[in-house]
Design an enzyme around this catalytic site. Structure first.
Site, PDB file in Angstrom:
ATOM      1  N   LYS A  99     -18.724  19.781  27.195  1.00 56.58           N
ATOM      2  CA  LYS A  99     -17.556  18.914  26.941  1.00 56.58           C
ATOM      3  C   LYS A  99     -16.876  19.491  25.702  1.00 56.58           C
ATOM      4  CE  LYS A  99     -15.857  16.052  24.811  1.00 56.58           C
ATOM      5  NZ  LYS A  99     -14.628  16.389  24.049  1.00 56.58           N
ATOM      6  N   SER A 158     -17.921  16.567  13.524  1.00 56.86           N
ATOM      7  CA  SER A 158     -17.934  15.884  12.231  1.00 56.86           C
ATOM      8  C   SER A 158     -19.208  15.042  12.074  1.00 56.86           C
ATOM      9  CB  SER A 158     -16.694  14.998  12.110  1.00 56.86           C
ATOM     10  OG  SER A 158     -16.697  14.059  13.161  1.00 56.86           O
ATOM     11  N   CYS A 197     -16.432  25.138   9.331  1.00 62.18           N
ATOM     12  CA  CYS A 197     -17.523  24.353   8.738  1.00 62.18           C
ATOM     13  C   CYS A 197     -18.224  25.145   7.647  1.00 62.18           C
ATOM     14  CB  CYS A 197     -18.522  23.953   9.802  1.00 62.18           C
ATOM     15  SG  CYS A 197     -19.326  25.369  10.517  1.00 62.18           S
TER      16      CYS A 197
HETATM   17  P1  NAD Z   1     -15.010  15.772  15.930  1.00 60.01           P
HETATM   18  O1  NAD Z   1     -16.295  15.193  15.467  1.00 60.01           O
HETATM   19  O2  NAD Z   1     -13.781  14.966  15.825  1.00 60.01           O
HETATM   20  O3  NAD Z   1     -15.127  16.182  17.489  1.00 60.01           O
HETATM   21  C1  NAD Z   1     -16.199  16.963  17.965  1.00 60.01           C
HETATM   22  C2  NAD Z   1     -16.438  16.598  19.426  1.00 60.01           C
HETATM   23  O4  NAD Z   1     -16.837  15.226  19.502  1.00 60.01           O
HETATM   24  C3  NAD Z   1     -15.228  16.764  20.317  1.00 60.01           C
HETATM   25  O5  NAD Z   1     -15.636  17.314  21.549  1.00 60.01           O
HETATM   26  C4  NAD Z   1     -14.724  15.338  20.497  1.00 60.01           C
HETATM   27  O6  NAD Z   1     -14.095  15.131  21.732  1.00 60.01           O
HETATM   28  C5  NAD Z   1     -15.988  14.526  20.417  1.00 60.01           C
HETATM   29  N1  NAD Z   1     -15.747  13.175  19.859  1.00 60.01           N
HETATM   30  C6  NAD Z   1     -14.766  12.815  18.993  1.00 60.01           C
HETATM   31  N2  NAD Z   1     -14.864  11.493  18.710  1.00 60.01           N
HETATM   32  C7  NAD Z   1     -15.924  11.033  19.392  1.00 60.01           C
HETATM   33  C8  NAD Z   1     -16.554   9.746  19.491  1.00 60.01           C
HETATM   34  N3  NAD Z   1     -16.081   8.686  18.828  1.00 60.01           N
HETATM   35  N4  NAD Z   1     -17.636   9.617  20.275  1.00 60.01           N
HETATM   36  C9  NAD Z   1     -18.126  10.683  20.950  1.00 60.01           C
HETATM   37  N5  NAD Z   1     -17.576  11.921  20.900  1.00 60.01           N
HETATM   38  C10 NAD Z   1     -16.499  12.102  20.124  1.00 60.01           C
HETATM   39  O7  NAD Z   1     -14.849  17.181  15.176  1.00 60.01           O
HETATM   40  P2  NAD Z   1     -13.604  18.163  15.209  1.00 60.01           P
HETATM   41  O8  NAD Z   1     -12.487  17.572  14.417  1.00 60.01           O
HETATM   42  O9  NAD Z   1     -13.340  18.652  16.584  1.00 60.01           O
HETATM   43  O10 NAD Z   1     -14.230  19.416  14.411  1.00 60.01           O
HETATM   44  C11 NAD Z   1     -14.234  19.511  13.020  1.00 60.01           C
HETATM   45  C12 NAD Z   1     -15.546  19.034  12.433  1.00 60.01           C
HETATM   46  O11 NAD Z   1     -16.622  19.787  12.993  1.00 60.01           O
HETATM   47  C13 NAD Z   1     -15.643  19.266  10.941  1.00 60.01           C
HETATM   48  O12 NAD Z   1     -16.268  18.157  10.362  1.00 60.01           O
HETATM   49  C14 NAD Z   1     -16.515  20.501  10.822  1.00 60.01           C
HETATM   50  O13 NAD Z   1     -17.220  20.623   9.610  1.00 60.01           O
HETATM   51  C15 NAD Z   1     -17.447  20.286  11.950  1.00 60.01           C
HETATM   52  N6  NAD Z   1     -18.074  21.526  12.375  1.00 60.01           N
HETATM   53  C16 NAD Z   1     -19.373  21.704  12.043  1.00 60.01           C
HETATM   54  C17 NAD Z   1     -20.006  22.886  12.386  1.00 60.01           C
HETATM   55  C18 NAD Z   1     -21.429  23.105  12.020  1.00 60.01           C
HETATM   56  O14 NAD Z   1     -21.997  24.056  12.510  1.00 60.01           O
HETATM   57  N7  NAD Z   1     -22.047  22.279  11.211  1.00 60.01           N
HETATM   58  C19 NAD Z   1     -19.303  23.885  13.080  1.00 60.01           C
HETATM   59  C20 NAD Z   1     -17.973  23.651  13.410  1.00 60.01           C
HETATM   60  C21 NAD Z   1     -17.365  22.455  13.049  1.00 60.01           C
END
Ligand code: NAD
Length: 497
Positions: free
Chosen positions: A172, A225, A280
């Site tokens: 997803k 996140s 990240c």
């Molecule tokens: P996000 O958490 O908004 O979304 C990530 C995924 O979760 C997406 O597929 C989204 O559709 C899904 N999602 C969003 N809201 C949801 C909910 N309420 N319930 C279930 N699923 C949900 O993150 P983003 O904005 O796409 O990415 C940026 C974030 O990702 C930053 O915080 C970054 O630090 C983090 N990140 C971390 C790493 C790591 O390895 N630690 C790597 C890349 C990005």
């Protein structure tokens, strides 16, 4: 506007129902419609995966690896097409997009070693006529949920390894930039992956919840996140699933008084402003040991930040593109406002940037704050934009305490010429990935990736050796073949040598 389909059981499928727009952040225009999967759509992907699993788990690992070899070749042949799609929907520069794909391909290369990594462990003659071994068997149907910031690389952290271990995978991806992710999955099918082994379903919380709740899904890999990582970890483990959920970050770079400052500045520029800070592992805090280092650093950074070449990601020779959405741009601008109000010194203000010909794009110039202190929101929270905060401290110990007290622990680095300081830093810092004169210490594919503290929920890191353990379960087998004509009496005491 074209509609981006799901990829289920080898077919491209669309559905009528809820949908969102996908934007080109450089123009600010919606360019695609993306359907949001219903529960039925998710279930059809699960059913396809379940049906594909028995044959796939019994396919010899070397044959599974052959698919990955062809996949690697296809990815390399399609590099510029994939980079273009990433750049169009994410906004990062073409060079940066090609870079993330290359790091993703490393994981495919690791997966090509399937016969080696799945060998198991064997002990002969552990008792009379008894041999024992441990086998690493696939889990079944597993799922991955990925963020917008690496639409190629992060999915490639997950499914090549999961699949080569014998699992079937449902991905997803982020709803903001799904086209490159979909194309890459199609290339894996073109490489010879049986249909149903990998499906891609688009969606939001409803789709994710359907995957969490499905009893057939045995494990969830999440990257995104921290609040969502924590939610998925809690909900998934509550249902008995394996979960690895990687979250947000606030990565500090420590500058020691003896650091090679020019090299550190070059490294910091790329690490703080590359990909518009939407990484990240981006460095968002520079911790300077002593005012002299801080003054010199700020003086060197200012002209370089002001000279950043910013434009549409798909143009050549740029340093930075736009942020991913208007909402992301406004959120980052809000943090800049907040930092000013809290008393930090805004040395470079990137707000109000307009790129000629792209006036509606989601652009924000590089920003630099000095005199940031730990109680400020701009220090505590992940900004995820082109904003670097300078914090001044008096000693390495103070710098390390600051980092260890932060809720996140994804990446960090130290710039120094002092081996003793570097060694102390590596030993004592409470962060999962550490660089010494390396600003973005993203582990290569054969070392696993993961943060500490609230940057990762779960026990095993992503990809590499931990990835193999995550996507397989150990089975310990003890086997006896009695010698002919021997008879062994019943033994009522607990068996021992
Ligand atoms: P996000 O958490 O908004 O979304 C990530 C995924 O979760 C997406 O597929 C989204 O559709 C899904 N999602 C969003 N809201 C949801 C909910 N309420 N319930 C279930 N699923 C949900 O993150 P983003 O904005 O796409 O990415 C940026 C974030 O990702 C930053 O915080 C970054 O630090 C983090 N990140 C971390 C790493 C790591 O390895 N630690 C790597 C890349 C990005």
């Amino acid at each position: 506007m074209s509609v981006i389909p799901h990829l289920i059981n080898g077919e491209l499928v669309t559905e009528n129902g809820r949908a969102v727009d996908v934007f080109n952040p450089s123009t600010g225009q919606a360019i695609h419609k993306l359907p949001l999967a219903s529960r039925e759509t998710i279930q059809s992907a699960i059913d396809a995966a379940k049906a594909a699993f028995p044959a796939w788990r019994n396919t010899p690992p070397a044959k599974r690896a052959q698919v990955m070899f062809r996949f690697k070749q296809l990815l390399e042949q399609n590099e510029s097409r994939i980079a273009q799609l990433i750049s169009e929907e994410h906004g990062k520069t073409l060079e940066d997009a090609a870079g993330e794909l290359k790091r993703g391909i490393e994981n495919v290369e690791f997966a090509c070693a399937a016969p080696e990594i799945l060998k198991g462990e064997y002990s002969r003659n552990v008792g009379p006529n008894i041999d024992a071994w441990s086998d690493f068997q696939p889990l079944g149907v597993v799922a991955g949920i990925t963020p917008f910031n690496f639409p190629a690389m992060v999915p490639l952290w997950m499914y090549p390894l999961a699949i080569v271990c014998g699992n079937c995978f449902i991905l997803k991806p982020s709803e903001r930039d799904p086209s490159s992710t979909l194309l890459i999955a199609q290339l894996l099918l073109e490489a010879g992956l049986p249909k149903g082994v990998l499906s891609v379903v688009h969606g939001d919380k409803a789709a994710v919840d359907a995957l969490i709740e499905a009893p057939e899904v045995k494990a969830l890999s999440f990257v995104g996140s921290t609040p969502i990582a924590e939610y998925i970890y809690a909900e998934g483990t509550k249902r008995g699933k394996r979960v690895q959920a990687l979250g947000g970050a606030k990565n500090h770079a420590v500058l020691m008084p003896d650091a090679d400052l020019d090299n550190a500045v070059s490294a910091l520029m790329g690490a703080a402003y590359g990909s518009c800070g939407e990484r990240c592992m981006a460095i968002s805090v520079a911790v300077c040991v002593g005012d002299q280092v801080a003054d010199a650093l700020v003086a060197k950074l200012v002209p370089q930040i002001q000279a950043l070449k910013i434009g549409a990601g798909t143009s050549c020779g740029l340093d930075m593109g736009p942020l991913v959405t208007g909402q992301a741009r406004d959120k980052v601008s809000g943090y800049v406002e907040d930092g000013v109000k809290a008393g930090a010194k805004l040395v470079v203000d990137g707000r109000g940037l307009s790129v000629p010909g792209h006036e509606e794009g989601f652009f924000l110039g590089g920003c630099l704050f000095d005199n940031v202190t730990p109680e400020m929101r701009i220090y505590k929270e992940e900004i995820f934009g082109p904003v670097l905060c300078v914090v001044r401290v008096n000693s390495l110990e103070e710098a390390m305490q600051l980092i260890n007290d932060h809720e996140y622990g994804n990446g960090t680095c130290i710039f120094t010429r002092d081996g003793e300081a570097a060694r102390l830093f590596c030993d004592e810092i409470e962060v999962g990935m550490v660089g010494v004169n390396v600003p973005l210490p993203v582990p290569v594919a054969y070392h696993s990736f993961g943060g500490w503290k609230r940057s990762l929920f779960g026990d095993l890191h992503a990809y590499g050796p931990d990835g193999v353990r995550f996507y397989t379960r150990r089975k310990a087998i003890t086997q006896r073949w009695p010698q002919r004509a021997s008879h062994e009496a019943s033994q009522f005491a607990f068996p021992s040598l």
